[in-house]
Design a protein around this motif. Structure first.
Motif, PDB file in Angstrom:
ATOM      1  N   ARG A 142       0.859  -1.186   0.000  1.00  0.00           N
ATOM      2  CA  ARG A 142       0.000   0.000   0.000  1.00  0.00           C
ATOM      3  C   ARG A 142       0.897   1.239   0.000  1.00  0.00           C
ATOM      4  N   PRO A 143       0.395   2.345  -0.476  1.00  0.00           N
ATOM      5  CA  PRO A 143       1.219   3.565  -0.490  1.00  0.00           C
ATOM      6  C   PRO A 143       1.673   3.927   0.927  1.00  0.00           C
ATOM      7  N   SER A 144       2.915   4.369   1.020  1.00  0.00           N
ATOM      8  CA  SER A 144       3.439   4.754   2.325  1.00  0.00           C
ATOM      9  C   SER A 144       2.830   6.080   2.763  1.00  0.00           C
ATOM     10  N   GLU A 145       2.790   6.279   4.064  1.00  0.00           N
ATOM     11  CA  GLU A 145       2.275   7.530   4.600  1.00  0.00           C
ATOM     12  C   GLU A 145       3.196   8.684   4.191  1.00  0.00           C
ATOM     13  N   PRO A 146       2.644   9.828   3.861  1.00  0.00           N
ATOM     14  CA  PRO A 146       3.507  10.974   3.519  1.00  0.00           C
ATOM     15  C   PRO A 146       4.355  11.376   4.717  1.00  0.00           C
ATOM     16  N   ARG A 147       5.557  11.831   4.422  1.00  0.00           N
ATOM     17  CA  ARG A 147       6.430  12.275   5.505  1.00  0.00           C
ATOM     18  C   ARG A 147       5.893  13.553   6.137  1.00  0.00           C
ATOM     19  N   PRO A 148       6.148  13.747   7.425  1.00  0.00           N
ATOM     20  CA  PRO A 148       5.741  15.009   8.047  1.00  0.00           C
ATOM     21  C   PRO A 148       6.528  16.164   7.442  1.00  0.00           C
ATOM     22  N   TRP A 153       9.240  16.594  11.346  1.00  0.00           N
ATOM     23  CA  TRP A 153      10.138  15.437  11.205  1.00  0.00           C
ATOM     24  C   TRP A 153      11.391  15.616  12.059  1.00  0.00           C
TER      25      TRP A 153
END
Length: 295
Positions: A142-148, A153
């Motif tokens: 599944r698509p990875s979560e977007p980076r903060p 971050w």
């Protein structure tokens, strides 16, 4: 000789150092990522060849020994065939590299907050699918979560509680790499610590200090040309010859040299957040190293 610590990931295997045949005069450049690795490789190349016209692209002359994308025997053979003084890149802390008395070990340190910001931006320039293919990792289901966003971050990076071996680019990993090198440099004349900000502030003076540590004599009239070739502007203009491009992992090689400045990490934090960073580093590293690192 104490046994070497092993650092492994999909991209590296520090055990490739265990059988490396050193020879007199070898130079090992040990850094964390985005802390001045390519800069120090270039400085060593300029001091060794004493001309900006290098005989090969920099990554070919100074391979990243523990990276697994090129077979170990091929890297060994390439280095064995070199007739010039060898200078080898590693992101492995010195407890994972044999400490040979014939070699000089140069450890470059950068303010960890600046290193982290640079690392964040480098991630955007990496071709993740290409990396997974080269290291035989499956595509995510599944698509990875977007980076903060960067600031969020960075705060997570400051608070991250992992072992250095789990993530050498974490704050604990950075502090372990530098703390181990710092202790060694206090007792071993063949371990040299170099600060990224000293290279920024006095490139000519630092290059002279490095040449003395390596016992390399440079004619006085040659120095201006060598120093100019080691500037950020000059190196960025020659990215095609200097940037590590193994496997085509970078989307844009010119973005490898992004800014070459200091202070961007601290500028993102409030006074309270910087105090949080300060407390965290004091848990992870000795006071004398931190005074040198954060000055």
């Amino acid at each position: 000789m104490p046994s070497l610590v092993k650092y492994r990931s999909a991209l590296i295997d520090s055990d490739r150092w265990s059988e490396f045949p050193f020879r007199q005069g070898d130079i090992v450049i040990s850094t964390r990522s985005k802390s001045g690795t390519t800069w120090m490789q270039m400085i060593c190349a300029l001091l060794i060849f004493q001309t900006p016209d290098l005989p090969e692209p920099l990554p070919a002359m100074s391979p990243w020994l523990e990276q697994v994308l090129i077979p170990k025997d091929e890297v060994y053979a390439r280095l064995a065939a070199q007739r010039h003084r060898r200078f080898i890149k590693t992101h492995t802390p010195l407890d994972g590299v044999p400490m040979d008395p014939r070699a000089t070990y140069i450890v470059v340190a950068r303010h960890p907050l600046d290193m982290a910001v640079s690392l964040y931006h480098m991630h955007d320039n990496l071709d993740s699918s290409r990396l997974r293919a080269l290291t035989h990792q499956p595509e995510p289901s599944r698509p990875s979560e977007p980076r903060p966003p960067l600031r969020d971050w960075l705060l997570q990076w400051i608070d991250g509680d992992v072992t250095p071996a789990t993530d050498l680019s974490s704050l604990p990993g950075v502090m372990w790499h530098l703390s181990d090198a710092w202790e060694r440099h206090l007792h071993r004349p063949n371990v040299l610590m170099v600060h990224y900000d000293d290279l920024l502030g006095d490139l000519a003076g630092e290059m002279r200090r490095i040449s003395e540590a390596l016992d390399i004599k440079v004619p006085e009239e040659v120095w201006p040309t060598l120093v100019d070739a080691a500037t950020f502007k000059s190196m960025k203009s020659r990215a095609d010859r200097l940037v590590p491009t193994t496997g085509g992992l970078l989307k844009d090689i010119t973005m490898f040299f992004r800014r070459g400045e200091s202070g961007s990490g601290s500028a993102l934090l409030t006074e309270e957040e910087f105090a949080r960073y300060d407390r965290r580093t004091r848990e992870l590293a000795p006071a004398d190293l931190l005074r040198w690192l954060h000055r």
